[in-house]
Design an enzyme around this catalytic site. Structure first.
Site, mmCIF file in Angstrom:
data_model
loop_
_atom_site.group_PDB
_atom_site.id
_atom_site.type_symbol
_atom_site.label_atom_id
_atom_site.label_comp_id
_atom_site.label_asym_id
_atom_site.label_seq_id
_atom_site.Cartn_x
_atom_site.Cartn_y
_atom_site.Cartn_z
ATOM 1 N N TYR A 233 -4.861 4.938 0.593
ATOM 2 C CA TYR A 233 -5.360 3.661 1.134
ATOM 3 C C TYR A 233 -6.404 3.907 2.216
ATOM 4 O O TYR A 233 -7.490 3.313 2.205
ATOM 5 C CB TYR A 233 -4.202 2.848 1.709
ATOM 6 C CG TYR A 233 -4.671 1.594 2.414
ATOM 7 C CD1 TYR A 233 -5.041 0.466 1.684
ATOM 8 C CD2 TYR A 233 -4.759 1.531 3.811
ATOM 9 C CE1 TYR A 233 -5.498 -0.679 2.318
ATOM 10 C CE2 TYR A 233 -5.214 0.390 4.449
ATOM 11 C CZ TYR A 233 -5.582 -0.712 3.705
ATOM 12 O OH TYR A 233 -6.039 -1.847 4.336
ATOM 13 N N THR A 270 0.107 -10.476 6.729
ATOM 14 C CA THR A 270 -0.125 -10.947 5.360
ATOM 15 C C THR A 270 0.780 -10.188 4.397
ATOM 16 O O THR A 270 1.451 -9.226 4.770
ATOM 17 C CB THR A 270 -1.594 -10.729 4.915
ATOM 18 O OG1 THR A 270 -1.820 -9.322 4.755
ATOM 19 C CG2 THR A 270 -2.574 -11.303 5.922
#
Length: 353
Positions: A233, A270
């Site tokens: 990532y 989120t």
């Protein structure tokens, strides 16, 4: 007999560990290292968000003639960006994998009382280069210019998975698909920019780029046997930052009225964190930014006039922030750019101009 069996089992186990599991132990160690790095950088920049909250604000100018494309715009931070762009009376193209979710978002925004702007939903699956090309084909059929492209779609910390094109999923979704999308849309972005009011490309990155590396060996030979999702990532986000700097230099050389910025939205609560400890213990997200607050710096990069002609900068909390040192190394950026061209099968980034 029992003693012999125990001895044999122990010897076999030790042999398996020594001869076949060294890669596994390396991966475990790398994963633990990155978890420590992420918790450290997350804590530091959570404090940074709190300290700089007074700067994290921007105007919403009325610009009815502008058209914006936002990838991953159907939920999370992306949904809040759509809402703010519509308040600017823009035409907003929501590029997302599940169009029904995008359509529902538009209905919810209208029900909330926001009547300005126009919104459309187009299908785009960032895990497929074919989908990217099909999306651009439809956009070019419907539009002759684009003013803002926000490369926002992302996934984080999932298990090892390869896309249909044969790339590690985070690398493809977060970076490569946006690299290809930007190249294919350059003719429309060129048409949308004029001196003093350039078109803008916004690459959404992360503070993870500070603790990450570009491992060309893993990019070329990704394998689930040596896969560290945290490293993958961070690498994809560092690539977004590097791409921003490289592309801006090339756009200047081409004398195009197009600007590029990279943006860190902040430490935002989120669903992106669903595969993390915090995502499973939401109380740990106390005082994190809301998606609305995370969208603010993105809107700042897309519309603020004070940063006109300051392309290539990295923005956090509506301020220019320090670029990671690795992203300043020109040779690595050049190597990454050339590899990216090869991976998305482009001969020249500007071949469609």
């Amino acid at each position: 007999m029992l003693l012999e069996a125990i001895v044999i089992c122990v010897l076999v186990t030790l042999g398996v560990i020594y001869f076949t599991s060294r890669k596994m132990w390396y991966t475990i160690g790398l994963t633990l290292l990155y978890q420590i790095k992420y918790h450290y950088i997350g804590f530091i920049y959570h404090l940074d968000d709190l300290f700089n909250a007074r700067y994290n604000k921007t105007d919403l100018p009325i610009v009815p003639n502008k058209v914006a494309i936002l990838t991953g715009g159907s939920r999370g931070i992306g949904a809040e960006v759509v809402k703010k762009l519509l308040q600017c009376d823009m035409e907003v193209i929501i590029a997302c994998r599940t169009t029904t979710i995008g359509e529902k978002l538009i209905l919810d925004i209208r029900r909330s009382g926001i009547a300005r702007g126009r919104a459309k939903v187009y299908k785009l699956d960032n895990s497929s280069f074919e989908s990217v090309r099909e999306f651009v084909k439809k956009i070019k059929a419907d539009y002759d210019r684009i003013h803002i492209l926000i490369n926002n779609a992302a996934i984080m910390f999932g298990p090892y998975k390869e896309t249909i094109d044969g790339f590690e999923e985070q690398w493809a979704v977060n970076y490569l698909s946006h690299f290809l999308l930007t190249s294919l849309l350059l003719p429309l972005l060129k048409a949308g920019g004029i001196p003093g009011d350039c078109s803008r490309i916004i690459n959404i990155t992360s503070v993870a780029h500070y603790i990450s590396d570009i491992d060309f060996a893993s990019i070329n030979n990704s394998s689930k046997n040596t896969f560290c999702t945290q490293a993958a990532y961070g690498q994809s986000k560092l690539a977004q930052t590097m791409f921003t700097i490289t592309l801006q230099k090339l756009l200047i050389d081409k004398l195009l009225n197009v600007l590029v910025y990279s943006v860190h939205p902040g430490i935002v609560k989120t669903e992106l964190f669903k595969n993390t400890l915090m995502g499973k213990n939401k109380w740990m997200m106390f005082k994190w930014k809301t998606p609305d607050q995370g969208a603010t710096s993105i809107i700042y990069a897309a519309l603020n006039k004070d940063i006109e002609r300051k392309g290539g900068i990295y923005i956090s909390n509506c301020k220019e922030a320090a670029i990671p040192s690795l992203a300043l190394e020109e040779q690595i950026r050049k190597q990454l750019f050339e590899l990216s061209l090869k991976q998305v099968q482009l001969n020249d980034f500007f071949q469609y101009l």
